[in-house]
Write a protein that holds these residues in place. Structure first.
Motif: not given
Length: 226
Positions: A142-144, A220
């Motif tokens: 999601e963050s990427q 991460s």
């Protein structure tokens, strides 16, 4: 009446539990490595939803509760690590080195193959965390800017391959050290592989649990620079 059952959160929970029990029964009856309970449960659930035209949203009302437990279940693995704290202390540096090597191999292979097949960036971001446990992988994807559904599918596939073929790979490459075997399984196939590692041996299971946590941290951090 039937619609009320389908829209109840208990439908997804009951269907998931029944499919899992059916998968365990088939595995025990056949004894085949490929008859992994998760594979069988997934196929059964998909077949039932497709045959009876049950909307995925109805199933997810209950199945979503299972997803909420991914984080706590992953944290419970710390108990196994605690039991093997003496082994961890003895092999601290090799554990860190092995987990770093496994993380670099996982991320590097995904990037290389995605570049080779010219996949879109969104798919690359979704596949990057394939070798860490689902709870961590979804957050990284999601963050990427990736797709969580694709990330979850990649994680499950990687876990299944490790759970099914880990003993065979260890035999082929003549890995006899339980610490090395456990780290290798956990680094490439996270929780599903760890379940298999625990069947192989207590030390393998503990080392695989450690690899889940350490590789999750490494992935991460490294994903921030990719």
């Amino acid at each position: 009446m039937f619609d009320a059952i389908l829209t109840s959160p208990f439908f997804g929970l009951a269907l998931s539990a029944a499919a899992w029990c059916a998968g365990l029964w088939v595995q025990k009856k056949t004894g085949w490595v490929l008859c992994n309970p998760l594979i069988i449960a997934g196929v059964l659930i998909i077949a039932i939803l497709a045959v009876f035209h049950i909307p995925l949203e109805h199933y997810n009302q209950g199945a979503g509760l299972i997803q909420m437990m991914l984080g706590p279940v992953t944290a419970v693995l710390a108990l196994n690590i605690y039991h093997q704290r003496a082994t961890l202390k003895e092999y601290f540096l090799p554990v860190l080195a092995g987990c770093l090597a496994g993380t670099l191999a996982s991320l590097g292979s995904v990037l290389a193959l995605c570049r080779l097949f010219q996949l879109e960036d969104v798919l690359t971001a979704s596949l990057l965390p394939k070798s860490v446990t689902t709870a961590i992988a979804l957050g990284i994807a999601e963050s990427q800017g990736g797709i969580q559904g694709v990330a979850a599918a990649a994680v499950i596939l990687a876990g299944l391959v490790g759970a099914v073929f880990a003993p065979l790979f260890a035999k082929w490459f003549r890995i006899t050290d339980p610490v090395a075997e456990g780290l290798a399984i956990g680094a490439c196939s996270h929780a599903l592989g760890t379940a298999k590692a625990m069947e192989i041996g207590e030390i393998q299971g503990a080392m695989s649990s450690i690899a889940i946590c350490v590789c999750g941290i490494f992935t991460s951090l490294l994903a921030l620079f990719l």
